[in-house]
Design an enzyme around this catalytic site. Structure first.
Site, PDB file in Angstrom:
ATOM      1  CD  GLU A 183      21.117 -20.964 -67.932  1.00  0.00           C
ATOM      2  OE1 GLU A 183      21.143 -21.535 -69.285  1.00  0.00           O
ATOM      3  OE2 GLU A 183      21.001 -19.838 -67.652  1.00  0.00           O
ATOM      4  CG  HIS A 207      14.453 -18.318 -65.826  1.00  0.00           C
ATOM      5  ND1 HIS A 207      13.428 -18.484 -66.851  1.00  0.00           N
ATOM      6  CD2 HIS A 207      15.490 -18.508 -66.469  1.00  0.00           C
ATOM      7  CE1 HIS A 207      13.842 -18.628 -67.923  1.00  0.00           C
ATOM      8  NE2 HIS A 207      15.034 -18.730 -67.869  1.00  0.00           N
ATOM      9  CD  GLU A 208      18.741 -17.781 -64.616  1.00  0.00           C
ATOM     10  OE1 GLU A 208      19.210 -18.502 -65.434  1.00  0.00           O
ATOM     11  OE2 GLU A 208      18.376 -16.702 -65.017  1.00  0.00           O
ATOM     12  CG  HIS A 211      18.226 -22.691 -67.147  1.00  0.00           C
ATOM     13  ND1 HIS A 211      18.016 -23.254 -68.271  1.00  0.00           N
ATOM     14  CD2 HIS A 211      17.858 -21.256 -67.303  1.00  0.00           C
ATOM     15  CE1 HIS A 211      17.441 -22.100 -69.085  1.00  0.00           C
ATOM     16  NE2 HIS A 211      17.621 -21.103 -68.611  1.00  0.00           N
ATOM     17  CD  GLU A 230      16.574 -19.741 -71.590  1.00  0.00           C
ATOM     18  OE1 GLU A 230      15.674 -19.640 -70.665  1.00  0.00           O
ATOM     19  OE2 GLU A 230      17.881 -19.702 -71.632  1.00  0.00           O
ATOM     20  CG  ASP A 287      25.588 -13.064 -78.131  1.00  0.00           C
ATOM     21  OD1 ASP A 287      24.978 -13.565 -77.382  1.00  0.00           O
ATOM     22  OD2 ASP A 287      26.890 -13.009 -78.062  1.00  0.00           O
ATOM     23  CE1 TYR A 295      14.734 -16.678 -71.408  1.00  0.00           C
ATOM     24  CE2 TYR A 295      15.295 -16.111 -73.570  1.00  0.00           C
ATOM     25  CZ  TYR A 295      15.868 -16.279 -72.198  1.00  0.00           C
ATOM     26  OH  TYR A 295      17.110 -16.128 -72.040  1.00  0.00           O
TER      27      TYR A 295
END
Length: 515
Positions: A183, A207-208, A211, A230, A287, A295
């Site tokens: 995003e 979705h992006e 953001h 998220e 990560d 989410y």
């Protein structure tokens, strides 16, 4: 920075679409901005920046910033006189050009982004260009897939207030890009796998875009509160999809997410900390624990609040929330205190502590319901009794319907059933990677080796972690399966240079756990 910077992927011409020029791009989320420039690499610290990118004249650059100018270089500018050896004279070479950028709004460091290559673009709206390498069929397909972007921006503004970033441009990256989308303000990065030919890939764009309000305007203080980015954005995405593509599409999206959330509970059954919305990541690389929990559980929490107070009241609450905290970084406590202040008594109706600090899925979470959703799940259940769907039952199915169907099949079936399913519906050849990868995962788990050639091809042609994770994990998880494990190691050794450093690290951590 260095050639081994974890945020950067340097692609040689054979790794690009046009096969003629090199390409470089960044991916700074979660904590990789520090590998490009010295910074306080935490979303708690917001930065403004300006940049001069000196690039070969035949290439061009984009950034998560306003483009100021493209011009000839000037000797000594931008501290170029400090460059070592012959780089100072190279700066002013006739073969080079400078692209100048400015980001005047304060952003968290993980939103710093640039890409350089032989780029072209198509105009798809008053605020949106779609960029990619200058390959006509890629540009045309992307422009068609994302033609409805302006309508999405308008719906977002109706729901959440003005769009504060001026431009909403999109860059389709080469196939090695490790995420579905990123995003970056003013210049969203996208994987080419979202170009599906039926506009459903626009849900990633939704979705992006979401953001732009939740994540970019209001940011989680650190990754222990990642759900604030998220969960809110997944909720906002589904509201935008509902407004633009209809309720059925939004419910399918939610249903796929619900199934994914339940699978993450299984994945983390031995480490329940990471099934919490607010979790402890002391000494943890984000990560390594990246998952759908922030989410989908975050979405479920917000959806639960909406059901409690009603959609009109919740819409008002979100607008106030964004207006109050825009350009700030906050934590879960700040959100909950604001919620309790604006919705008095909410803590008596919903167990806010259970939702944010409890493990697992709370009992008042909600599986979505629609006629189409129930039909698909019922057909998947009938498969367990030996019945495949008839062609007339699936005639109008698109990628999302097939994805939901495959996600609801048993994890392991007979190899003969895998073959029969593919013979009838050619799922292994699907152009939609969500469908293809769900099918290939089923084939691996069912030890149907007929499709291992397609598994290898897929792992070598895309670098999106959403596909690498389940396929590599399916190959190496569990006892025995020596042939599968040998295949996984060989494919990774041959494909690793085509993966972004973040994706390489994720596959290596899967191997470390299971091999």
């Amino acid at each position: 920075t260095s050639p081994s910077s974890s945020a950067l992927q340097w692609l040689s011409p054979p790794q690009t679409f046009n096969k003629k020029h090199p390409f470089v791009y960044t991916q700074c989320q979660c904590i990789h901005a520090r590998s490009i420039f010295p910074c306080q690499d935490t979303p708690a610290a917001r930065i403004r920046y300006s940049a001069l990118l000196n690039v070969p004249r035949e290439l061009s650059a984009v950034m998560s910033a306003r483009h100021v100018d493209r011009r000839s270089p000037v000797s000594g500018e931008g501290h170029s006189h400090l460059l070592p050896g012959g780089f100072n004279s190279l700066w002013c070479s006739e073969t080079r050009v400078v692209e100048e950028f400015q980001m005047n709004q304060p952003i968290p460091p993980y939103l710093f982004a640039f890409a350089v290559g032989e780029l072209g673009f198509r105009e798809v709206g008053p605020r949106t260009r779609v960029y990619s390498e200058a390959v006509n069929n890629v540009l045309d397909a992307a422009a068609k897939e994302f033609a409805g972007t302006e309508e999405m921006i308008r719906q977002g503004e109706k729901l959440f207030g003005d769009y504060d970033w001026e431009r909403f441009d999109l860059l389709v990256l080469p196939p090695s890009f490790p995420y579905g989308g990123m995003e970056n303000p003013r210049m969203v990065f996208l994987t080419p796998t979202v170009i599906k030919g039926d506009a459903s890939g626009a849900q990633v764009v939704a979705h992006e875009l979401a953001h732009s309000w939740t994540g970019n305007l209001i940011t989680n203080m650190n990754n222990e509160h990642f759900w604030l980015n998220e969960g809110f954005t997944t909720y906002a995405e589904r509201r935008i999809v509902e407004a633009v593509q209809g309720e059925d599409r939004a419910i399918l999206n939610t249903g796929i997410g619900w199934k994914g959330l339940n699978e993450e509970m299984e994945r983390f059954k031995d480490n329940l900390e990471f099934t919490k919305l607010k979790n402890n990541q002391e000494g943890v690389d984000p990560d390594d624990v990246y998952s759908e929990v922030p989410y989908e559980k975050g979405f479920q929490f917000l959806w639960r609040i909406e059901r409690q107070i009603g959609r009109p009241a919740f819409d008002e609450f979100i607008k106030k929330y964004i207006a109050t905290f825009k350009f700030k970084s906050i934590d879960t406590h700040t959100f909950l205190e604001f919620l309790k202040a604006k919705v008095p008594g909410i803590e008596k109706e919903i167990d806010l502590v259970l939702w944010t600090e409890g493990t697992g899925i709370p009992p008042d979470a909600y599986e979505p319901v629609s006629n189409l959703y129930i039909k698909i799940v019922s057909l998947a259940n009938e498969f367990k009794l030996g019945r495949m769907p008839r062609e007339d039952e699936v005639a109008d199915w698109r990628g999302q319907e097939w994805e939901l169907y495959l996600e609801n099949l048993p994890k392991v079936i007979e190899a003969s059933q895998v073959l029969a399913l593919d013979e009838r519906y050619r799922l292994s050849e699907s152009k939609d990677y969500e469908v293809k990868v769900a099918f290939l995962q089923l084939a691996i788990m069912s030890q149907c080796r007929n499709f291992y050639g397609e598994v290898e091809k897929t792992l070598k042609e895309v670098g999106r972690m959403k596909y690498l994770r389940p396929l590599y994990r399916a190959l190496v998880q569990g006892k025995g399966k020596e042939e599968d494990k040998i295949l996984a190691k060989r494919v990774f050794s041959e494909a690793r240079e085509c993966y972004h450093p973040i994706a390489r690290g994720v596959v290596e951590s899967i191997f470390a756990k299971h091999l």
